[in-house]
Design an enzyme around this catalytic site. Structure first.
Site, PDB file in Angstrom:
ATOM      1  N   GLU A  42     -13.916  20.460  45.971  1.00  0.00           N
ATOM      2  CA  GLU A  42     -15.082  19.691  46.430  1.00  0.00           C
ATOM      3  C   GLU A  42     -14.646  18.318  46.925  1.00  0.00           C
ATOM      4  OE1 GLU A  42     -18.772  17.274  44.477  1.00  0.00           O
ATOM      5  OE2 GLU A  42     -18.007  19.013  43.373  1.00  0.00           O
ATOM      6  N   ASP A  46     -15.081  17.187  50.760  1.00  0.00           N
ATOM      7  CA  ASP A  46     -15.844  15.982  51.077  1.00  0.00           C
ATOM      8  C   ASP A  46     -15.064  15.098  52.051  1.00  0.00           C
ATOM      9  OD1 ASP A  46     -18.050  13.944  50.465  1.00  0.00           O
ATOM     10  OD2 ASP A  46     -16.264  12.845  49.852  1.00  0.00           O
ATOM     11  N   ASP A 115     -22.534  20.558  46.822  1.00  0.00           N
ATOM     12  CA  ASP A 115     -21.184  20.487  46.262  1.00  0.00           C
ATOM     13  C   ASP A 115     -20.409  21.773  46.521  1.00  0.00           C
ATOM     14  OD1 ASP A 115     -21.785  17.974  45.316  1.00  0.00           O
ATOM     15  OD2 ASP A 115     -22.095  18.598  43.240  1.00  0.00           O
ATOM     16  N   GLU A 118     -19.131  21.859  50.082  1.00  0.00           N
ATOM     17  CA  GLU A 118     -17.935  21.040  50.251  1.00  0.00           C
ATOM     18  C   GLU A 118     -16.715  21.714  49.651  1.00  0.00           C
ATOM     19  OE1 GLU A 118     -19.864  16.559  50.433  1.00  0.00           O
ATOM     20  OE2 GLU A 118     -19.113  17.317  48.525  1.00  0.00           O
TER      21      GLU A 118
END
Length: 222
Positions: A42, A46, A115, A118
């Site tokens: 994640e 991101d 989340d 990502e």
């Protein structure tokens, strides 16, 4: 439902073990001997998302200032924008959740879905590289930028409404919020008057109710 079916939906070849890891929530990890979770993927996803989106909007919207680009990027990478994409891809159906998270509807929670998106993006980057990650975002995230004004309005409606009111020479919007129901199951209704018109928004929290009222006002006054 198999990971193979999800692979086909994603349209990108990802190592099966890595895809499973991307879908492993910390609640599942904690309840199963603290095995690895999707947090690291994640984090990586991101960063990839922020870089690719920043590069794209800088090139596409050459007329925007640095501050406007920053606001637009934040709108694109927000949980509010990413969660519907994750839901459309069906990521919630494949998540590995702990018992408690499962019971409280974790598969449909916006932040959890964002989340997971990502984390999957991070897995795509590790498995197939930056070009594959960019193509994935081009297919699923870049369409959000077809109407940047609507995107910004949806991501920060109260701020946009305040700016619009100032532009029109109107007083700053003021919200009045009421609620119904018991403490554990309340429904909030926000109302605001602007330019002689009343706009309402209803939601399960005070903040969301005000957001809905602001969106209602923006849709009529913009």
């Amino acid at each position: 439902m198999t990971l193979g079916e999800l692979q086909a939906r994603l349209g990108v070849k990802i190592e099966p073990e890595l895809l499973e890891l991307a879908l492993t929530h910390t609640s599942f990890s904690y309840e199963n001997g603290n095995q690895p979770s999707n947090e690291r993927l994640e984090f990586l996803g991101d960063s990839v998302l922020g870089f690719v989106v920043s590069a794209h909007i800088t090139q596409k919207f050459s007329e925007l200032s640095e501050g406007e680009l920053s606001r637009l990027k934040n709108a694109v990478v927000s949980a509010k924008a990413l969660a519907p994409i994750a839901e459309k891809l069906g990521l919630g159906d494949y998540l590995r959740l702990g018992v408690g998270e499962e019971r409280t509807g974790g598969r449909t929670k916006p932040n959890l879905l964002a989340d997971s998106f990502e984390a999957v993006l991070g897995a795509i980057y590790v498995s197939a590289g930056i070009e594959a990650a960019t193509e994935f975002l081009r297919a699923h995230v870049f369409p959000l930028l077809a109407d940047p004004t609507a995107l910004l309005n949806a991501s920060e409606p109260k701020t946009k409404l305040q700016e619009l009111a100032a532009k029109l020479g109107l007083p700053s919007p003021e919200y009045t919020v009421t609620h119904d129901g018991p403490d554990h199951d309340r429904t909030f209704t926000a109302s605001l008057m602007i330019n002689g018109r009343i706009f309402l928004g209803t939601a399960r929290s005070k903040r969301d109710a005000e957001t809905e009222a602001a969106l209602a006002a923006l849709s009529k006054l913009s």
